[in-house]
Design a protein around this motif. Structure first.
Motif, short mmCIF file in Angstrom:
data_model
loop_
_atom_site.label_atom_id
_atom_site.label_comp_id
_atom_site.label_asym_id
_atom_site.label_seq_id
_atom_site.Cartn_x
_atom_site.Cartn_y
_atom_site.Cartn_z
N ARG A 52 73.11 9.77 31.06
CA ARG A 52 73.89 9.09 30.03
C ARG A 52 74.26 10.07 28.93
O ARG A 52 73.57 10.23 27.93
N ARG A 53 75.39 10.73 29.14
CA ARG A 53 75.87 11.68 28.14
C ARG A 53 76.92 11.04 27.25
O ARG A 53 77.66 10.17 27.69
N ALA A 148 77.09 3.84 25.99
CA ALA A 148 76.50 4.31 27.24
C ALA A 148 75.26 3.51 27.61
O ALA A 148 74.73 3.66 28.73
N PHE A 149 74.80 2.65 26.73
CA PHE A 149 73.57 1.89 26.99
C PHE A 149 73.85 0.53 27.63
O PHE A 149 72.93 -0.22 27.91
N TRP A 150 75.12 0.22 27.85
CA TRP A 150 75.46 -1.05 28.49
C TRP A 150 75.09 -0.99 29.98
O TRP A 150 75.34 0.02 30.64
N PRO A 151 74.48 -2.06 30.54
CA PRO A 151 74.12 -2.06 31.97
C PRO A 151 75.36 -2.04 32.86
O PRO A 151 76.06 -3.03 32.98
N ARG A 152 75.63 -0.92 33.49
CA ARG A 152 76.83 -0.77 34.31
C ARG A 152 76.72 -1.43 35.68
O ARG A 152 77.72 -1.69 36.34
N ARG A 155 77.57 -6.35 37.94
CA ARG A 155 79.00 -6.53 38.23
C ARG A 155 79.54 -7.84 37.69
O ARG A 155 80.69 -7.92 37.26
N ARG A 156 78.71 -8.88 37.73
CA ARG A 156 79.18 -10.20 37.31
C ARG A 156 79.56 -10.21 35.82
O ARG A 156 80.66 -10.63 35.45
N ILE A 157 78.66 -9.73 34.98
CA ILE A 157 78.94 -9.74 33.55
C ILE A 157 80.03 -8.73 33.19
O ILE A 157 80.84 -8.95 32.27
N ASN A 158 80.08 -7.61 33.94
CA ASN A 158 81.11 -6.61 33.68
C ASN A 158 82.50 -7.09 34.09
O ASN A 158 83.51 -6.65 33.55
N ARG A 159 82.53 -8.00 35.06
CA ARG A 159 83.80 -8.57 35.49
C ARG A 159 84.34 -9.53 34.43
O ARG A 159 85.54 -9.65 34.22
N THR A 162 84.95 -7.17 30.26
CA THR A 162 85.44 -5.87 30.69
C THR A 162 85.52 -4.88 29.53
O THR A 162 85.52 -5.26 28.35
N VAL A 163 85.63 -3.61 29.88
CA VAL A 163 85.78 -2.56 28.87
C VAL A 163 87.08 -2.76 28.10
O VAL A 163 87.13 -2.59 26.88
N ASP A 164 88.14 -3.11 28.83
CA ASP A 164 89.44 -3.32 28.18
C ASP A 164 89.38 -4.45 27.16
O ASP A 164 89.99 -4.37 26.08
N LEU A 165 88.65 -5.52 27.49
CA LEU A 165 88.51 -6.64 26.56
C LEU A 165 87.74 -6.20 25.32
O LEU A 165 88.11 -6.55 24.18
#
Length: 250
Positions: A52-53, A148-152, A155-159, A162-165
């Motif tokens: 995590r850089r 960088a500490f967000w759980p990548r 997939r469900r929550i990331n969907r 989103t980063v764009d949102l």
């Protein structure tokens, strides 16, 4: 407001108010730099999680976020523990017509009669409520999503989130804070500077220069923080808490 409640500005409110402004100023400074930074001056990684850089600027931004969040939590806890919440949480539907009336007064430059020592008008109350309980949580949540500490791996929550949102909310929220601060400070100075500054910084409902000079001192501290927020100062501190690789200067 409820009769006899929320009168006066306690010392803890003055201190958290100053720290909020101080941290927010530096958060905005680093946020603008992140927005325009193409090549990071240095890369920081945790000693535990090497993968995590992040750039040195992002690291400092997150440190400031954490300090701002801690200060906010202290503020909210004391707000409800002391009963001062009635200052910024509406307790009657009358706040809306009162806010509209105050807005008309402000737009016509015929300042509404009020005293920050005894309570806020409806417009102030709604805006302060929005800042504390809506805009601030949005800034924190979207900031965590972009970090960088967000759980990548989820997939469900990331969907859903989103980063764009997160980006679409985070930057406009910062602009809202900037706009609010400019208008807020402007009105504090225009609607009875000495009394307003005395209430927030001097801890008294009086017209004298005590609060003004404390306010000036706070501006000097903020200016010093702004000047000190540079790589030569931040890098040695960041290096104590992780692995930092600075890019050679050309």
């Amino acid at each position: 407001m409820p009769e006899g409640q929320g009168v006066g500005i306690p010392a803890w409110l003055s201190w958290t108010h100053f720290l909020n402004g101080f941290f927010l100023l530096l958060i905005i400074r680093t946020g603008i730099r992140i927005k325009g930074e193409k090549t990071p001056s240095g890369l920081w990684s945790s000693k535990r999680v090497k993968k995590r850089r992040m750039s040195l600027t992002i690291w400092f931004h997150l440190v400031l976020d954490a300090a701002w969040l801690i200060n906010g939590v202290v503020y909210v806890v004391l707000l409800f523990a002391t009963g001062a919440w009635v200052r910024i949480v509406p307790t009657s539907w009358e706040v809306f017509p009162n806010a509209l009336s105050a807005l008309i007064h402000y737009l016509s430059l015929d300042w509404p009669t009020h005293s920050g020592w005894t309570g806020y008008n409806g417009l102030q109350q709604l805006l302060y409520f929005l800042i504390v309980f809506v805009a601030s949580p949005l800034a924190v949540l979207t900031g965590i999503r972009l970090s960088a500490f967000w759980p990548r791996d989820d997939r469900r929550i990331n969907r859903i989130f989103t980063v764009d949102l997160a980006k679409a909310i985070h930057f406009p929220t910062m602009l809202f804070f900037v706009g609010f601060t400019i208008v807020h400070v402007g009105l504090v100075l225009a609607t009875g500077a000495l009394r307003n500054l005395n209430a927030m910084y001097g801890g008294q409902d009086a017209v004298n220069w005590t609060g003004f000079w404390i306010f000036v001192a706070s501006l000097i501290v903020m200016a010093a923080g702004w000047i000190a927020a540079r790589d030569s100062v931040i890098a040695p501190i960041a290096g104590r808490f992780g692995d930092l690789r600075m890019r050679p200067k050309r």
